[in-house]
Write a protein that holds these residues in place. Structure first.
Motif, PDB file in Angstrom:
ATOM      1  N   HIS A 111      72.487  29.837  70.449  1.00  0.00           N
ATOM      2  CA  HIS A 111      72.471  29.668  68.995  1.00  0.00           C
ATOM      3  C   HIS A 111      71.884  30.941  68.396  1.00  0.00           C
ATOM      4  N   PHE A 112      72.670  31.629  67.573  1.00  0.00           N
ATOM      5  CA  PHE A 112      72.162  32.759  66.801  1.00  0.00           C
ATOM      6  C   PHE A 112      71.712  32.203  65.452  1.00  0.00           C
ATOM      7  N   GLU A 113      70.418  32.148  65.235  1.00  0.00           N
ATOM      8  CA  GLU A 113      69.878  31.673  63.961  1.00  0.00           C
ATOM      9  C   GLU A 113      69.542  32.898  63.112  1.00  0.00           C
ATOM     10  N   ILE A 114      70.433  33.219  62.181  1.00  0.00           N
ATOM     11  CA  ILE A 114      70.289  34.407  61.346  1.00  0.00           C
ATOM     12  C   ILE A 114      69.637  34.003  60.031  1.00  0.00           C
ATOM     13  N   THR A 115      68.563  34.681  59.667  1.00  0.00           N
ATOM     14  CA  THR A 115      67.849  34.393  58.432  1.00  0.00           C
ATOM     15  C   THR A 115      67.571  35.697  57.684  1.00  0.00           C
ATOM     16  N   GLY A 116      67.036  35.571  56.486  1.00  0.00           N
ATOM     17  CA  GLY A 116      66.709  36.757  55.697  1.00  0.00           C
ATOM     18  C   GLY A 116      67.713  36.945  54.580  1.00  0.00           C
ATOM     19  N   ALA A 117      68.180  38.167  54.390  1.00  0.00           N
ATOM     20  CA  ALA A 117      69.113  38.465  53.305  1.00  0.00           C
ATOM     21  C   ALA A 117      70.438  37.738  53.478  1.00  0.00           C
ATOM     22  N   ILE A 118      70.826  37.493  54.733  1.00  0.00           N
ATOM     23  CA  ILE A 118      72.011  36.691  55.055  1.00  0.00           C
ATOM     24  C   ILE A 118      71.561  35.567  55.967  1.00  0.00           C
ATOM     25  N   GLU A 119      72.069  34.383  55.736  1.00  0.00           N
ATOM     26  CA  GLU A 119      71.722  33.245  56.580  1.00  0.00           C
ATOM     27  C   GLU A 119      72.980  32.669  57.221  1.00  0.00           C
ATOM     28  N   ARG A 120      72.955  32.586  58.551  1.00  0.00           N
ATOM     29  CA  ARG A 120      74.077  31.993  59.288  1.00  0.00           C
ATOM     30  C   ARG A 120      73.555  31.322  60.555  1.00  0.00           C
ATOM     31  N   ASP A 121      74.239  30.279  60.959  1.00  0.00           N
ATOM     32  CA  ASP A 121      74.011  29.660  62.256  1.00  0.00           C
ATOM     33  C   ASP A 121      75.292  29.808  63.060  1.00  0.00           C
ATOM     34  N   ILE A 122      75.216  30.536  64.155  1.00  0.00           N
ATOM     35  CA  ILE A 122      76.385  30.824  64.981  1.00  0.00           C
ATOM     36  C   ILE A 122      76.110  30.283  66.380  1.00  0.00           C
ATOM     37  N   TYR A 123      77.068  29.530  66.897  1.00  0.00           N
ATOM     38  CA  TYR A 123      76.897  28.914  68.211  1.00  0.00           C
ATOM     39  C   TYR A 123      77.957  29.432  69.179  1.00  0.00           C
ATOM     40  N   VAL A 124      77.528  29.697  70.403  1.00  0.00           N
ATOM     41  CA  VAL A 124      78.441  30.137  71.460  1.00  0.00           C
ATOM     42  C   VAL A 124      78.207  29.267  72.683  1.00  0.00           C
ATOM     43  N   CYS A 160      66.838  35.695  64.407  1.00  0.00           N
ATOM     44  CA  CYS A 160      66.964  37.101  63.997  1.00  0.00           C
ATOM     45  C   CYS A 160      66.977  37.260  62.486  1.00  0.00           C
ATOM     46  N   ASP A 161      66.193  38.191  62.001  1.00  0.00           N
ATOM     47  CA  ASP A 161      66.389  38.690  60.641  1.00  0.00           C
ATOM     48  C   ASP A 161      67.777  39.324  60.584  1.00  0.00           C
ATOM     49  N   SER A 162      68.484  39.139  59.476  1.00  0.00           N
ATOM     50  CA  SER A 162      69.883  39.577  59.411  1.00  0.00           C
ATOM     51  C   SER A 162      70.051  41.080  59.610  1.00  0.00           C
ATOM     52  N   MET A 163      69.164  41.900  59.031  1.00  0.00           N
ATOM     53  CA  MET A 163      69.321  43.340  59.195  1.00  0.00           C
ATOM     54  C   MET A 163      68.949  43.770  60.604  1.00  0.00           C
ATOM     55  N   ALA A 164      67.948  43.111  61.185  1.00  0.00           N
ATOM     56  CA  ALA A 164      67.609  43.412  62.576  1.00  0.00           C
ATOM     57  C   ALA A 164      68.780  43.060  63.490  1.00  0.00           C
ATOM     58  N   PHE A 165      69.441  41.941  63.210  1.00  0.00           N
ATOM     59  CA  PHE A 165      70.618  41.539  63.982  1.00  0.00           C
ATOM     60  C   PHE A 165      71.708  42.597  63.894  1.00  0.00           C
ATOM     61  N   MET A 166      71.968  43.093  62.705  1.00  0.00           N
ATOM     62  CA  MET A 166      72.995  44.124  62.532  1.00  0.00           C
ATOM     63  C   MET A 166      72.590  45.406  63.247  1.00  0.00           C
ATOM     64  N   ASP A 167      71.353  45.823  63.097  1.00  0.00           N
ATOM     65  CA  ASP A 167      70.890  47.043  63.752  1.00  0.00           C
ATOM     66  C   ASP A 167      70.987  46.938  65.272  1.00  0.00           C
ATOM     67  N   LEU A 168      70.637  45.782  65.816  1.00  0.00           N
ATOM     68  CA  LEU A 168      70.650  45.621  67.272  1.00  0.00           C
ATOM     69  C   LEU A 168      72.068  45.515  67.813  1.00  0.00           C
ATOM     70  N   THR A 169      72.930  44.748  67.162  1.00  0.00           N
ATOM     71  CA  THR A 169      74.293  44.622  67.659  1.00  0.00           C
ATOM     72  C   THR A 169      75.062  45.931  67.533  1.00  0.00           C
TER      73      THR A 169
END
Length: 262
Positions: free
Chosen positions: A184-197, A218-227
């Motif tokens: 489960h990718f729990e994205i929070t912050g400026a963008i919020e999404r729940d993504i399941y794989v 994950c904070d949304s910007m941290a998620f983008m930076d890391l991916t």
């Protein structure tokens, strides 16, 4: 609003925000290293401009139509030879022309088969990837310059969708999630999404998992930076912007192995 118009509007939003950024720079700011290891801030803008110059006037007939990226190197070299203000003026001219070109196209062109940076797709998908590129590159420069970023809104949502589309690959190939496991990718912050794989022979996105093997918070910007491979994973982990629950070993590994592109 049609999907092509959404893509165009988000591209125009990115270009306007980039214009505001680059138009405010002077002196040594152009030589600051960006989050892209091989490029300074000036190099990032030169890249952004040169790709759009290459795409100017290019419309695919089908997925067999070759892309025009062989022209980028010469455009990039010419852009890097310019002083900052002249390069900003070229960006203004190029992006305005691209916006006008895109606005003049009908929906059939956006739905037409096309080569894209991620394989065969449509011209619309190609332009959505361009939006992602511009959105990310602005932050590649703003952050090292110590300038604030607005990481939410429609343009940000579209940029994240380009990463979202690859979550199966990220979880299966980069994280190495085992068969029968789920994430489960729990994205929070400026963008919020729940993504399941879930992995059932192959990792793929699913609607929901009740008790995932691991949840990555994950904070949304941290998620983008890391991916996108922009930053050392230890930085957002230490800052509390990335954490995990569930399987400790998988979570710790996942947080440090999200990169799938640069």
């Amino acid at each position: 609003m049609s999907d092509p118009q959404i893509i165009i509007d988000n591209l125009k939003t990115c270009w306007a925000s980039c214009r505001e950024l680059y138009g405010s720079l002077d002196g040594d700011q152009w030589d600051v290293g960006s989050h892209c290891p091989d490029w300074t801030v000036k190099g990032v803008l030169a890249h952004q401009v040169s790709v759009e110059q290459a795409l100017s006037g290019w419309i695919p007939e089908s997925v067999e139509t070759p892309h025009p990226f062989g022209e980028i190197a010469d455009f990039f070299t010419a852009a890097m030879a310019m002083e900052g203000p002249a390069l900003v003026a070229l960006a203004d001219e190029t992006w305005a022309a691209r916006a006008a070109q895109l606005e003049a196209l009908d929906d059939e062109v956006f739905a037409r088969g096309s080569v894209t940076p991620v394989g065969p797709g449509t011209y619309g998908r190609f332009m959505a990837i361009r939006e992602f590129d511009h959105w990310m590159h602005e932050r590649d420069c703003r952050t090292p310059l110590g300038l604030p970023t607005n990481n939410g809104g429609p343009a940000a949502e579209m940029a994240m969708t380009e990463v979202h589309l690859s979550v199966g690959y990220i979880a299966g190939k980069k994280v190495g999630l085992a068969d029968g496991a789920s994430m489960h990718f729990e994205i929070t912050g400026a963008i919020e999404r729940d993504i399941y794989v879930a992995v059932d022979g192959r990792a793929g996105e699913v609607d929901h998992v009740e008790n995932p093997t691991v949840t990555l918070h994950c904070d949304s910007m941290a998620f983008m930076d890391l991916t996108c491979g922009r930053i050392d994973p230890e930085v957002p982990i230490a800052a509390g912007l990335v954490s995990w629950s569930g399987d400790e070993q998988i979570g710790a590994h996942a947080a440090r192995n999200l990169r799938f592109t640069m």
